[in-house]
Design a protein around this motif. Structure first.
Motif, PDB file in Angstrom:
ATOM      1  N   ASN A 105       0.822  -1.210   0.000  1.00 21.26           N
ATOM      2  CA  ASN A 105       0.000   0.000   0.000  1.00 21.26           C
ATOM      3  C   ASN A 105       0.853   1.255   0.000  1.00 21.26           C
ATOM      4  O   ASN A 105       0.537   2.231  -0.669  1.00 21.26           O
TER       5      ASN A 105
ATOM      6  N   GLY B 298       0.615   3.768  -2.933  1.00 21.80           N
ATOM      7  CA  GLY B 298       0.180   5.117  -2.554  1.00 21.80           C
ATOM      8  C   GLY B 298      -1.308   5.335  -2.627  1.00 21.80           C
ATOM      9  O   GLY B 298      -1.798   6.407  -2.299  1.00 21.80           O
ATOM     10  N   ASN B 299      -2.051   4.350  -3.084  1.00 24.37           N
ATOM     11  CA  ASN B 299      -3.513   4.458  -3.126  1.00 24.37           C
ATOM     12  C   ASN B 299      -4.055   3.044  -2.921  1.00 24.37           C
ATOM     13  O   ASN B 299      -4.018   2.232  -3.833  1.00 24.37           O
TER      14      ASN B 299
ATOM     15  N   ALA C 110     -10.512  -0.173   2.731  1.00 20.86           N
ATOM     16  CA  ALA C 110     -10.206   0.448   1.439  1.00 20.86           C
ATOM     17  C   ALA C 110     -11.144  -0.080   0.354  1.00 20.86           C
ATOM     18  O   ALA C 110     -11.682  -1.184   0.483  1.00 20.86           O
TER      19      ALA C 110
ATOM     20  N   ARG D   8     -13.826  10.949  -1.121  1.00 14.47           N
ATOM     21  CA  ARG D   8     -12.484  10.639  -1.614  1.00 14.47           C
ATOM     22  C   ARG D   8     -12.316   9.186  -2.043  1.00 14.47           C
ATOM     23  O   ARG D   8     -11.274   8.789  -2.519  1.00 14.47           O
TER      24      ARG D   8
ATOM     25  N   ALA E  50     -11.404   8.623  -5.663  1.00 10.74           N
ATOM     26  CA  ALA E  50     -10.241   9.440  -6.021  1.00 10.74           C
ATOM     27  C   ALA E  50      -9.801   9.111  -7.443  1.00 10.74           C
ATOM     28  O   ALA E  50      -9.927   7.973  -7.886  1.00 10.74           O
TER      29      ALA E  50
ATOM     30  N   ARG F 121      -4.188   7.666 -10.829  1.00  9.50           N
ATOM     31  CA  ARG F 121      -2.974   8.358 -11.290  1.00  9.50           C
ATOM     32  C   ARG F 121      -1.945   7.308 -11.708  1.00  9.50           C
ATOM     33  O   ARG F 121      -1.852   6.257 -11.099  1.00  9.50           O
TER      34      ARG F 121
ATOM     35  N   ASN G 283       0.363   5.811  -9.145  1.00 12.73           N
ATOM     36  CA  ASN G 283      -0.162   4.741  -8.297  1.00 12.73           C
ATOM     37  C   ASN G 283      -0.329   3.445  -9.087  1.00 12.73           C
ATOM     38  O   ASN G 283      -0.074   2.353  -8.586  1.00 12.73           O
TER      39      ASN G 283
END
Ligand code: HEM
Ligand code: SF4
Ligand code: SF4
Length: 709
Positions: free
Chosen positions: A68, A72-73, A495, A556, A559, A562, A565
């Motif tokens: 994780n 980063g996400n 998550a 969020r 999100a 990206r 990630n």
């Protein structure tokens, strides 16, 4: 790029209208409710899993933590998507398999040559490599998915069907993979045959019929039957798994199938590129009169070959069966923990809004026509056989009609009142953060915060209330905690993709962001309410950042994706795929150089005797007969037959492997009785090559045997 796991949009605006107005009429004052339904420690939640599973989960969370951090996400942690990635990989295996099946030629030589030809064609060899490597990856990912459900304790009650079909699907897919390896008709396939031969010999006493059958179809040019049969079994087993998958997800509402688009593209690309980079190549063809040389052996599918070849597989199959059966019966293993009771719907309160039926992830609530004369057309009805007591529906109902064990709107409200007031009393500043979290967080990162009064190091303004899932509390209750003195409310759940209740975090986020009914009331839209979707061992992170209007945490979950990630996430998938490729390079040498074999294959010794003895057979009817093999004058094999046994045709089949050093040998194979010189079956000097297998069968010494050496 696309958004992750958007909450399901509101299905019908009118639903909310109905709920809000009717709820206002129907909901009695909460303080009028009895309050004796809460546990002594002021919680509605009781741990469901024993210590071993919690420890297993703790280990898994520790493993996932650096992943994780790297990604980063957490929404992009591939470990949370093993279910759909497994489906995707199996689908890739099915499609590439279909393509490969068009190339199959139905004979032993034919199939080997058609596959060799594929290796020289650009597209075909890549597709073949994908079929092979993706099968390994799919098995690994499926087992990882099963392991996640194990440590989450998701196997009891109605989930037994998904659990058992999961175990069986993986077992059948491994067998199916073996069929695929067998089809190639190379030296690896020959080792599979030898293993099956040895196994049949142990289980049924002899495997002579099996091996003779293969030799016969090869000799008669009818090997299309055998290849056809293997292909049929290969396809039928996969079809069986497809049916198993239907059962697997049958009890789920909105079962997931394929992963999100970024996984489809990313995993698809890396499967293609890595498979293209590492061609499979070919082993030498199977030859029944040769011992196979060194081969690559995928231990995931072909783990049984070395022990079978070494004759040490007796325990292996027992252990394998015990492991499969052991996993399959897990749902029924006794547990000291009492399962929570299933849902209870108070139909007299129900206003037929359908929200609980829509939200239940396990199809356990249906709407049925109302018969009690009330204005609403439908009423919710629970199917207790399908309810897993997840508690999500308690959060769906705006009129307090649903309870699951201790969990009810009333009990929750009582707890919130008590705990917020206790926190206010112990904090001179009057600041109180009430945190609603789920049971996974409670068992890991939130554990130290559950009893703040017992630790002087902890923030006394915190009050952590554990729910089975963050979606178990209606948004209305969360908002009302602010009315009675909490200065902020934080909702901390798992998550995206990692919710043990499948959809709890999506529902909770949807309701609080007013995208899903029951919505957070409009006048609380800008209230200090924050959602945090984190791995259970990262609970602390949810407490760090201040909750201010300029840094909203609501919404969020969706999100944006990206590259920074996604790329590490795909690199991790690539590592797993490279590992799958590596499994195919595990080398195995079944027989050291410098050995040969004599193989006696006699499905019917009596038929051989009749053919060789001819008219003299009757002379042997009343005496015992011995079939013996002498090599260079030394007796290496003998089999005694009772008087008449060979004449009546009841003699049992014979299969024997006699090891021998290569080189010139005088070989004598004959029926003997008393002083007579006997009936010769094979009698000559043979120069055995290294790894040669000299076959002594019905046709031994005749034309067919000649052909073999
Ligand atoms: C062939 C390999 C497998 C595939 C493709 C597969 C795929 C899936 C999928 C797509 C779901 C639905 C997830 C969702 O919608 O939330 C699911 C659920 C489930 N799977 Fe598997 N699975 C496989 C093997 C296994 C194994 C080996 C086990 C355990 C031994 C297992 C146990 C379960 C259980 C218990 C559920 C229900 C989860 C719940 O109640 O939320 N599966 N599986
Ligand atoms: S507790 Fe409610 S949401 Fe959960 S399975 Fe049972 S009926 Fe469905
Ligand atoms: S029980 Fe279900 S259908 Fe009935 S009011 Fe509550 S949420 Fe709506």
């Amino acid at each position: 790029m696309s958004q992750i796991e958007r909450p399901e949009p509101l299905l019908d605006e009118s639903l909310e209208q109905d709920r809000v107005s009717s709820a206002a009429e129907a909901a009695p004052s909460v303080s009028a409710q009895p309050i004796d339904l809460i546990a002594a420690d002021n919680t509605v939640w009781q741990p469901r899993r024993g210590a071993p599973l919690r420890w297993l989960e703790r280990a898994a969370l520790a493993f996932a933590r650096p992943i994780n951090r790297l990604i980063g996400n957490p929404a992009l942690n591939p470990l949370y998507h093993t279910d759909t990635i497994a489906v995707y990989l199996w689908l890739i295996v099915a499609i590439t398999g279909l393509y490969l099946s068009f190339f199959v030629q139905f004979s032993f030589d034919g199939i080997y040559h058609s596959i060799s030809k594929m290796e020289s064609q650009l597209v075909a060899h890549i597709i073949r490599a994908i079929h092979r490597y993706a099968s390994d990856a799919a098995i690994i990912v499926s087992v990882m998915h099963g392991f996640r459900l194990l440590f989450m304790g998701k196997f009891r009650g109605p989930r037994w069907l998904a659990w058992v079909t999961g175990v069986l699907m993986v077992a059948v897919l491994v067998v199916d993979g073996v069929m695929g390896y067998w089809l190639i008709w190379d030296q690896r396939a020959q080792l599979i045959m030898t293993s099956v031969t040895n196994w049949l010999g142990r289980v049924f006493g002899t495997s002579a019929n099996f091996i003779a059958g293969i030799q016969a179809v090869e000799a008669n040019d009818t090997s299309w039957i055998w290849i056809g049969l293997l292909l049929l079994v290969h396809i039928v087993l996969f079809g069986l798994v497809a049916f198993g998958y239907w059962l697997h997800v049958k009890r789920l509402s909105r079962p997931k199938f394929l992963p999100a688009r970024h996984w489809l593209i990313g995993v698809g690309l890396l499967v293609f590129v890595l498979s293209a980079a590492v061609p499979l190549g070919m082993l030498p063809p199977a030859k029944l009169d040769r011992l196979p040389g060194p081969v690559s052996l995928d231990p995931l599918f072909l783990f049984f070959i070395p022990p079978e070849i070494n004759g040490t597989a007796n325990g292996l199959w027992l252990v394998t069966l015990a492991v499969i059966a052991g996993f399959a019966v897990i749902p029924w293993l006794p547990s000291r923990r009492k399962s929570p009771p299933p849902v209870h719907i108070d139909q007299t309160r129900c206003i037929g809004c359908t929200e609980c039926a829509l939200d239940c992830p396990y199809q356990a609530i249906t709407m049925v026509p109302r018969t009690d004369g009330k204005a609403h057309k439908f009423v919710a009805q629970a199917n207790l056989d399908l309810c897993v007591s997840c508690g999500l529906c308690v959060g769906s109902c705006g009129v307090q009609a649903i309870s699951v064990g201790l969990l009810s709107y009333t009990a929750l409200w009582t707890i919130i009142e008590k705990r917020v007031s206790a926190a206010r009393q112990r904090t001179p500043t009057g600041k109180v953060t009430v945190v609603f979290t789920c049971e996974r967080h409670a068992e890991h990162g939130a554990q130290p915060y559950l009893h703040p009064t017992e630790s002087t190091n902890l923030d006394p303004t915190l009050e952590v209330i554990t729910l089975p899932c963050t979606a178990s509390a209606p948004p209305d209750l969360i908002a009302r905690s602010l009315d009675i003195g909490a200065t902020e409310a934080r909702i901390v759940g798992c998550a995206p993709g990692d919710c043990a209740r499948r959809e709890g975090n999506i529902w909770a986020e949807g309701r609080l962001t007013r995208n899903r009914v029951p919505r957070l009331r409009r006048n609380y839209a800008n209230a200090p309410i924050g959602t945090y979707w984190l791995p259970p061992n990262d609970f602390k992170q949810a407490l760090r950042a201040p909750l201010t209007a300029d840094r909203p945490t609501l919404g969020r979950m969706a999100a944006p994706l990206r590259w920074r990630n996604l790329i590490p996430a795909l690199i991790l998938c690539a590592i797993l795929y490279v590992f799958s490729i590596g499994l195919n390079a595990v080398s195995y040498t079944p027989y050291a150089a410098g050995q040969a074999r004599i193989q006696i294959v006699l499905p019917s010794p009596a038929a051989l005797f009749a053919a060789r003895a001819g008219q003299h057979a009757a002379n042997y009817a009343a005496v015992p007969v011995r079939l013996s093999l002498h090599v260079d004058g030394q007796l290496l094999f003998e089999k005694d037959f009772a008087p008449g046994e060979l004449n009546t045709g009841h003699a049992a089949a014979l299969f024997e492997n006699v090891p021998l050093a290569p080189g010139g040998h005088y070989i004598s194979f004959k029926f003997e009785s008393g002083e007579s010189s006997g009936i010769s079956v094979f009698d000559r000097i043979v120069d055995l090559q290294d790894r040669q297998v000299l076959l002594l069968d019905y046709a031994a010494g005749a034309a067919r045997t000649e052909r073999r050496h």
